[in-house]
Design a protein around this motif. Sequence first.
Motif, PDB file in Angstrom:
ATOM      1  N   ASP A  19      14.191   3.114 -52.039  1.00 35.98           N
ATOM      2  CA  ASP A  19      13.326   4.082 -52.702  1.00 35.98           C
ATOM      3  C   ASP A  19      12.120   3.351 -53.303  1.00 35.98           C
ATOM      4  OD1 ASP A  19      12.354   6.403 -53.916  1.00 35.98           O
ATOM      5  OD2 ASP A  19      13.512   6.032 -55.751  1.00 35.98           O
ATOM      6  N   PRO A  20      10.873   3.738 -52.932  1.00 36.33           N
ATOM      7  CA  PRO A  20       9.689   3.017 -53.430  1.00 36.33           C
ATOM      8  C   PRO A  20       9.561   3.029 -54.952  1.00 36.33           C
ATOM      9  CG  PRO A  20       9.084   4.472 -51.624  1.00 36.33           C
ATOM     10  CD  PRO A  20      10.517   4.767 -51.966  1.00 36.33           C
ATOM     11  N   GLU A  21       9.848   4.151 -55.588  1.00 36.81           N
ATOM     12  CA  GLU A  21       9.716   4.229 -57.043  1.00 36.81           C
ATOM     13  C   GLU A  21      10.760   3.367 -57.742  1.00 36.81           C
ATOM     14  OE1 GLU A  21       9.844   8.366 -57.927  1.00 36.81           O
ATOM     15  OE2 GLU A  21       7.971   8.771 -56.865  1.00 36.81           O
ATOM     16  N   ALA A  22      11.981   3.392 -57.244  1.00 34.53           N
ATOM     17  CA  ALA A  22      13.038   2.558 -57.826  1.00 34.53           C
ATOM     18  C   ALA A  22      12.731   1.080 -57.597  1.00 34.53           C
ATOM     19  CB  ALA A  22      14.383   2.911 -57.208  1.00 34.53           C
ATOM     20  N   PHE A  23      12.137   0.767 -56.465  1.00 34.53           N
ATOM     21  CA  PHE A  23      11.767  -0.614 -56.163  1.00 34.53           C
ATOM     22  C   PHE A  23      10.727  -1.131 -57.159  1.00 34.53           C
ATOM     23  CE2 PHE A  23       8.869  -3.533 -53.915  1.00 34.53           C
ATOM     24  CZ  PHE A  23       9.744  -4.572 -53.660  1.00 34.53           C
ATOM     25  N   VAL A  24       9.674  -0.357 -57.370  1.00 34.12           N
ATOM     26  CA  VAL A  24       8.614  -0.770 -58.302  1.00 34.12           C
ATOM     27  C   VAL A  24       9.175  -0.902 -59.716  1.00 34.12           C
ATOM     28  CG1 VAL A  24       6.443  -0.051 -59.357  1.00 34.12           C
ATOM     29  CG2 VAL A  24       6.756   0.180 -56.896  1.00 34.12           C
ATOM     30  N   ALA A  25       9.981   0.059 -60.128  1.00 35.52           N
ATOM     31  CA  ALA A  25      10.545   0.028 -61.482  1.00 35.52           C
ATOM     32  C   ALA A  25      11.498  -1.160 -61.647  1.00 35.52           C
ATOM     33  CB  ALA A  25      11.268   1.334 -61.777  1.00 35.52           C
ATOM     34  N   GLY A  26      12.329  -1.389 -60.670  1.00 34.93           N
ATOM     35  CA  GLY A  26      13.283  -2.500 -60.756  1.00 34.93           C
ATOM     36  C   GLY A  26      12.592  -3.847 -60.756  1.00 34.93           C
ATOM     37  N   LEU A  27      11.569  -3.999 -59.927  1.00 30.44           N
ATOM     38  CA  LEU A  27      10.836  -5.260 -59.875  1.00 30.44           C
ATOM     39  C   LEU A  27      10.094  -5.509 -61.184  1.00 30.44           C
ATOM     40  CD1 LEU A  27      10.418  -7.539 -57.903  1.00 30.44           C
ATOM     41  CD2 LEU A  27       8.401  -6.379 -57.047  1.00 30.44           C
ATOM     42  N   ALA A  28       9.518  -4.455 -61.761  1.00 29.42           N
ATOM     43  CA  ALA A  28       8.838  -4.593 -63.054  1.00 29.42           C
ATOM     44  C   ALA A  28       9.835  -4.988 -64.144  1.00 29.42           C
ATOM     45  CB  ALA A  28       8.135  -3.297 -63.420  1.00 29.42           C
TER      46      ALA A  28
END
Length: 88
Positions: A19-28
Motif C-alpha cells: 500500500d503506497p500510503e502505508a509505505f510512506v507512513a512506515g518509512l517516515a
Amino acid sequence: MTPEERAFVKAHHPDRGGDPEAFVAGLAALRARAEPADAPPPDPRFDRPVEFVATPPLPVRIVIAAIRTARRRARSRLSEDQEDQEHS
C-alpha cells in the motif's frame, strides 16, 4: 539506509504490491525513530540546487592539460634531484 529500513522497503514497497500510503507512513516513522532528538541541524550547503558547469572548449582543455603535465614533470624532476643529493 539501515538494514531495518531495507527490510521494510523490500516487504512493503508499492512496486511489490504494498500500500503506497502505508509505505510512506512506515518509512517516515522508521526514519524519525532513527534520527536522535539532539541531532545537529542539516547542513545548509546541501539545500541549494545542483549547478552544472559547462565543459570548457577543447583549446582550453588542451592548455589546462599542458599546464598540469608541465607541473607534474617539474615535481618529478625536483624529487629526482633531491634523491640524487641524498645518495651523493
